[in-house]
Enzyme design. Structure first.
Site, mmCIF file in Angstrom:
data_model
loop_
_atom_site.group_PDB
_atom_site.id
_atom_site.type_symbol
_atom_site.label_atom_id
_atom_site.label_comp_id
_atom_site.label_asym_id
_atom_site.label_seq_id
_atom_site.Cartn_x
_atom_site.Cartn_y
_atom_site.Cartn_z
ATOM 1 N N ARG A 63 -9.117 1.228 8.986
ATOM 2 C CA ARG A 63 -8.733 -0.153 9.260
ATOM 3 C C ARG A 63 -9.808 -0.900 10.029
ATOM 4 O O ARG A 63 -9.635 -2.077 10.334
ATOM 5 C CB ARG A 63 -7.458 -0.147 10.090
ATOM 6 C CG ARG A 63 -6.233 -0.687 9.345
ATOM 7 C CD ARG A 63 -5.088 -0.529 10.291
ATOM 8 N NE ARG A 63 -3.916 -1.253 9.972
ATOM 9 C CZ ARG A 63 -2.820 -0.721 9.422
ATOM 10 N NH1 ARG A 63 -2.798 0.528 9.040
ATOM 11 N NH2 ARG A 63 -1.742 -1.462 9.255
ATOM 12 N N LYS A 121 0.835 -1.211 0.000
ATOM 13 C CA LYS A 121 0.000 0.000 0.000
ATOM 14 C C LYS A 121 0.872 1.265 0.000
ATOM 15 O O LYS A 121 0.619 2.186 -0.750
ATOM 16 C CB LYS A 121 -0.906 0.045 1.238
ATOM 17 C CG LYS A 121 -1.927 -1.075 1.320
ATOM 18 C CD LYS A 121 -2.891 -0.871 2.486
ATOM 19 C CE LYS A 121 -2.244 -0.941 3.862
ATOM 20 N NZ LYS A 121 -1.656 -2.267 4.209
ATOM 21 N N ARG A 154 11.293 -6.195 4.197
ATOM 22 C CA ARG A 154 10.898 -4.784 4.153
ATOM 23 C C ARG A 154 11.864 -3.897 4.945
ATOM 24 O O ARG A 154 12.300 -4.246 6.035
ATOM 25 C CB ARG A 154 9.494 -4.626 4.724
ATOM 26 C CG ARG A 154 9.109 -3.159 4.870
ATOM 27 C CD ARG A 154 7.686 -2.932 4.746
ATOM 28 N NE ARG A 154 6.941 -3.373 5.912
ATOM 29 C CZ ARG A 154 5.633 -3.185 6.031
ATOM 30 N NH1 ARG A 154 4.955 -2.600 5.065
ATOM 31 N NH2 ARG A 154 5.010 -3.593 7.099
ATOM 32 N N ARG A 168 -0.423 -9.293 13.353
ATOM 33 C CA ARG A 168 -0.991 -8.240 12.497
ATOM 34 C C ARG A 168 -1.901 -8.840 11.420
ATOM 35 O O ARG A 168 -2.909 -8.245 11.056
ATOM 36 C CB ARG A 168 0.133 -7.410 11.867
ATOM 37 C CG ARG A 168 0.837 -6.544 12.902
ATOM 38 C CD ARG A 168 2.112 -5.964 12.372
ATOM 39 N NE ARG A 168 1.868 -5.019 11.315
ATOM 40 C CZ ARG A 168 2.796 -4.650 10.422
ATOM 41 N NH1 ARG A 168 4.003 -5.171 10.477
ATOM 42 N NH2 ARG A 168 2.501 -3.784 9.498
ATOM 43 N N ARG A 186 11.390 -2.342 10.466
ATOM 44 C CA ARG A 186 10.408 -1.965 11.480
ATOM 45 C C ARG A 186 10.363 -3.011 12.580
ATOM 46 O O ARG A 186 10.435 -4.193 12.313
ATOM 47 C CB ARG A 186 9.024 -1.826 10.836
ATOM 48 C CG ARG A 186 8.845 -0.525 10.134
ATOM 49 C CD ARG A 186 7.602 -0.469 9.305
ATOM 50 N NE ARG A 186 6.415 -1.001 9.956
ATOM 51 C CZ ARG A 186 5.192 -0.883 9.443
ATOM 52 N NH1 ARG A 186 5.016 -0.256 8.290
ATOM 53 N NH2 ARG A 186 4.150 -1.391 10.060
HETATM 54 P P1 AMP Z 1 1.143 0.525 8.989
HETATM 55 O O1 AMP Z 1 2.380 1.320 8.773
HETATM 56 O O2 AMP Z 1 -0.025 1.065 8.191
HETATM 57 O O3 AMP Z 1 1.353 -0.946 8.767
HETATM 58 O O4 AMP Z 1 0.740 0.695 10.536
HETATM 59 C C1 AMP Z 1 1.578 0.240 11.565
HETATM 60 C C2 AMP Z 1 0.805 0.076 12.845
HETATM 61 O O5 AMP Z 1 0.246 1.340 13.226
HETATM 62 C C3 AMP Z 1 -0.387 -0.873 12.775
HETATM 63 O O6 AMP Z 1 -0.014 -2.225 12.962
HETATM 64 C C4 AMP Z 1 -1.253 -0.333 13.900
HETATM 65 O O7 AMP Z 1 -0.737 -0.723 15.167
HETATM 66 C C5 AMP Z 1 -1.058 1.163 13.796
HETATM 67 N N1 AMP Z 1 -2.035 1.779 12.855
HETATM 68 C C6 AMP Z 1 -1.785 2.421 11.680
HETATM 69 N N2 AMP Z 1 -2.912 2.850 11.101
HETATM 70 C C7 AMP Z 1 -3.923 2.460 11.918
HETATM 71 C C8 AMP Z 1 -5.337 2.577 11.873
HETATM 72 N N3 AMP Z 1 -5.957 3.190 10.847
HETATM 73 N N4 AMP Z 1 -6.063 2.052 12.896
HETATM 74 C C9 AMP Z 1 -5.458 1.454 13.946
HETATM 75 N N5 AMP Z 1 -4.139 1.288 14.058
HETATM 76 C C10 AMP Z 1 -3.363 1.791 13.056
#
Ligand code: AMP
Length: 212
Positions: free
Chosen positions: A88, A13, A123, A167, A156
């Site tokens: 999400r 994404k 990644r 996740r 990360r």
């Molecule tokens: P991402 O970089 O989008 O994979 O987000 C990393 C982490 O941030 C996720 O595993 C969640 O813990 C938190 N996170 C990011 N966006 C959201 C969201 N829209 N709702 C809830 N948690 C989020």
């Protein structure tokens, strides 16, 4: 153009959002990047979010809804935006509807679980600007260095195999229902990942009816 990119963690994404953002001249809003920046800066939101992120859990809806409302009110969002990693949950999607936002399309990037696990181990993200790479599929021009800003590339903390499994579970339970939610509204555009980020991005532009 107001777009949502849906997809499992590791579907690409962030990478696709960056390509679309350059192509369409509208900003990408990534709640993951906003939260990681808040953690790095030690803000109250960052302190609240850290334990959830490290555990592979979702940050509470009210925190995310606050962040997104504030971000979408900024001047650079007036001509549209690409949402990456948000909504999400159904509650987040309903909050966006309540805010009166009419999306043009929701692109759902589809990928097998096996491919996700392979990708997430490779990644790397830029600790300065958040751009994402993959040591195999999307390597930077110079190893360990961000092409966009020269920042350092790191793995990360939540990309470890146990956290990735958590996740994925959270994705299936909380986020996947959004596919039906947006299909019911006639907005869903499913796209199967292709062999390269360029090929996937061509498919996305095709379903959006945007020229190359
Ligand atoms: P991402 O970089 O989008 O994979 O987000 C990393 C982490 O941030 C996720 O595993 C969640 O813990 C938190 N996170 C990011 N966006 C959201 C969201 N829209 N709702 C809830 N948690 C989020």
């Amino acid at each position: 153009m107001k777009l949502i990119l849906l997809g499992a963690p590791g579907a690409g994404k962030g990478t696709q959002a960056e390509i679309l953002c350059k192509k369409l001249g509208i900003p990408t809003i990534s709640t993951g990047n906003i939260l990681r920046a808040a953690i790095k800066d030690g803000t109250p939101t960052g302190l609240k979010a850290k334990s959830y992120i490290d555990a592979g859990a979702l940050v509470p809806d009210e925190v995310i809804i606050g962040i997104i409302n504030e971000r979408l009110a900024q001047a650079d969002c007036q001509n549209g935006y690409i949402l990456d990693g948000v909504p999400r949950t159904i509650a987040q999607a309903e909050a966006l509807e309540r805010a009166g936002i009419a999306f043009d399309a929701v692109v759902s990037i589809e990928i097998s679980e096996e491919e996700i696990l392979r990708r997430m181990s490779g990644r790397r993200v830029c600790e300065a600007c958040g751009s994402s790479y993959n040591v195999e599929a999307v390597p930077p021009r110079v190893e360990g260095i961000c092409d966009n800003c020269g920042g350092k590339l790191i793995q990360r903390k939540d990309d470890t195999p146990e956290t990735v499994r958590e996740r994925l579970k959270v994705y299936h339970n909380e986020t996947e229902p959004l596919v039906d939610f947006y299909a019911a509204r006639g907005l869903l555009k499913p796209v199967q990942v292709a062999d390269s980020k360029e090929a996937t991005s061509r498919k996305i532009l095709d379903v959006l009816g945007i020229g190359k």
